[in-house]
Design an enzyme around this catalytic site. Structure first.
Site, PDB file in Angstrom:
ATOM      1  N   CYS A 122       0.847  -1.190   0.000  1.00 51.62           N
ATOM      2  CA  CYS A 122       0.000   0.000   0.000  1.00 51.62           C
ATOM      3  C   CYS A 122       0.882   1.240   0.000  1.00 51.62           C
ATOM      4  O   CYS A 122       1.626   1.486   0.962  1.00 51.62           O
ATOM      5  CB  CYS A 122      -0.913   0.012   1.220  1.00 51.62           C
ATOM      6  SG  CYS A 122      -1.965   1.488   1.286  1.00 51.62           S
ATOM      7  N   CYS A 150     -19.574   0.802   3.116  1.00 50.33           N
ATOM      8  CA  CYS A 150     -21.029   0.895   2.978  1.00 50.33           C
ATOM      9  C   CYS A 150     -21.520   2.283   3.388  1.00 50.33           C
ATOM     10  O   CYS A 150     -21.353   2.685   4.544  1.00 50.33           O
ATOM     11  CB  CYS A 150     -21.706  -0.164   3.847  1.00 50.33           C
ATOM     12  SG  CYS A 150     -23.508  -0.142   3.736  1.00 50.33           S
TER      13      CYS A 150
END
Length: 290
Positions: A122, A150
């Site tokens: 990352c 979400c």
């Protein structure tokens, strides 16, 4: 400039929480209509009214607890064992040398790579990505066993709250289906008796039934999809893209059976509780450390 960035961040956070406010607003509206109008005006005996109200409150409570756990449980980030030293970062940035990162990944017991036979790295967090971890741009960090971000819970769904998320869908679907099933006979009865269907209370019941119908379909569809993912020990991100394993013999993270895969999320007992259960199976290296 800094003040403008802070203001933009505040606006973004408020906007991100609006879907949660919408869900809670609908729940408050539904509670008022169901308890304050439907139950209060029922012509049935008091025992039936009490049973309907108790079941409704039970489902509301389970839904709210699961929803709050999903929202407020902080994402689990990769442990410090996956951090790179300043020397390793300098080698990577100046020379593009990934051999030392590969050796480090092997020592950590990682089983996946990035598709080019290099460890998953990352560049935002400057760490070696654990298996199944992904960087979330909304949360600003890598999240262990990330499923998706979400908007309806304003949080990442991952190892930290996947069980709570599944129960949020389950109790939400159950609550909406129960409300719809108990309201519908009364609404039909009023219609057949030629009562004033345009009355305020009847219209409010109709609106609630429309909400319940929509949410039952939405949460039910999502629940079935995530039950399938849970049974195969797959995340949404993994289902959308290919996972590259170092070993050609390994094709998935499945533990061998749907039961074992589901137990890795729900545990051996207390499946109805939204708090995360420790898996009864061997966890991935990064998951053993949290």
């Amino acid at each position: 400039m800094a003040r403008g960035l802070r203001q933009s961040h505040v606006v973004f956070r408020v906007a991100a929480f609006l879907p949660v406010c919408f869900v809670l607003g609908v729940l408050i509206y539904g509670y008022f209509v169901y308890i304050g109008i439907f139950i209060a005006q029922m012509e049935s005996n008091i025992a039936l009214r009490a049973v309907l109200a108790v079941v409704f409150h039970l489902l509301c409570g389970l839904f709210l607890v699961s929803y709050n756990v999903t929202i407020f449980t902080l994402p689990l980030i990769p442990p410090s064992e996956f951090d790179l030293s300043p020397e390793d970062l300098a080698l990577l940035q100046t020379r593009g040398d990934t051999e030392h990162i590969r050796r480090r990944a092997m020592s950590l017991g990682l089983v996946t790579h990035d598709g080019t036979l290099n460890p998953r790295f990352c560049h935002h967090c400057e760490i070696i990505k654990p298996d199944r971890a992904h960087h979330c741009s909304s949360c600003g960090t890598c999240v262990l066993k990330m499923d998706h971000h979400c908007p309806w819970v304003d949080n990442c769904v991952g190892l930290h709250n996947y069980k709570a998320f599944l129960l949020f869908l389950f109790y939400g679907c159950l609550l909406n289906a129960y409300t719809l099933a108990t309201l519908l006979p009364t609404f039909i009865q009023r219609w057949n008796k030629d009562e004033e269907v345009t009355g305020d209370h009847t219209v409010m019941m109709l609106v609630l039934m429309l909400f319940c119908s929509s949410f039952t379909l939405c949460t039910g569809g999502m629940l079935m999809y995530h039950v399938f993912l849970c049974g195969t020990n797959t995340t949404t991100l993994e289902a959308m893209g290919r996972v590259h394993f170092w070993s050609d013999d390994r094709k998935s993270f499945s533990l061998g059976s749907p039961k074992a895969n589901c137990m890795s999320v729900f545990g051996r007992s207390g499946w109805w509780s939204p708090w995360r259960s420790r898996s009864q199976h061997v966890l991935l290296p990064a998951e053993r450390l949290v």
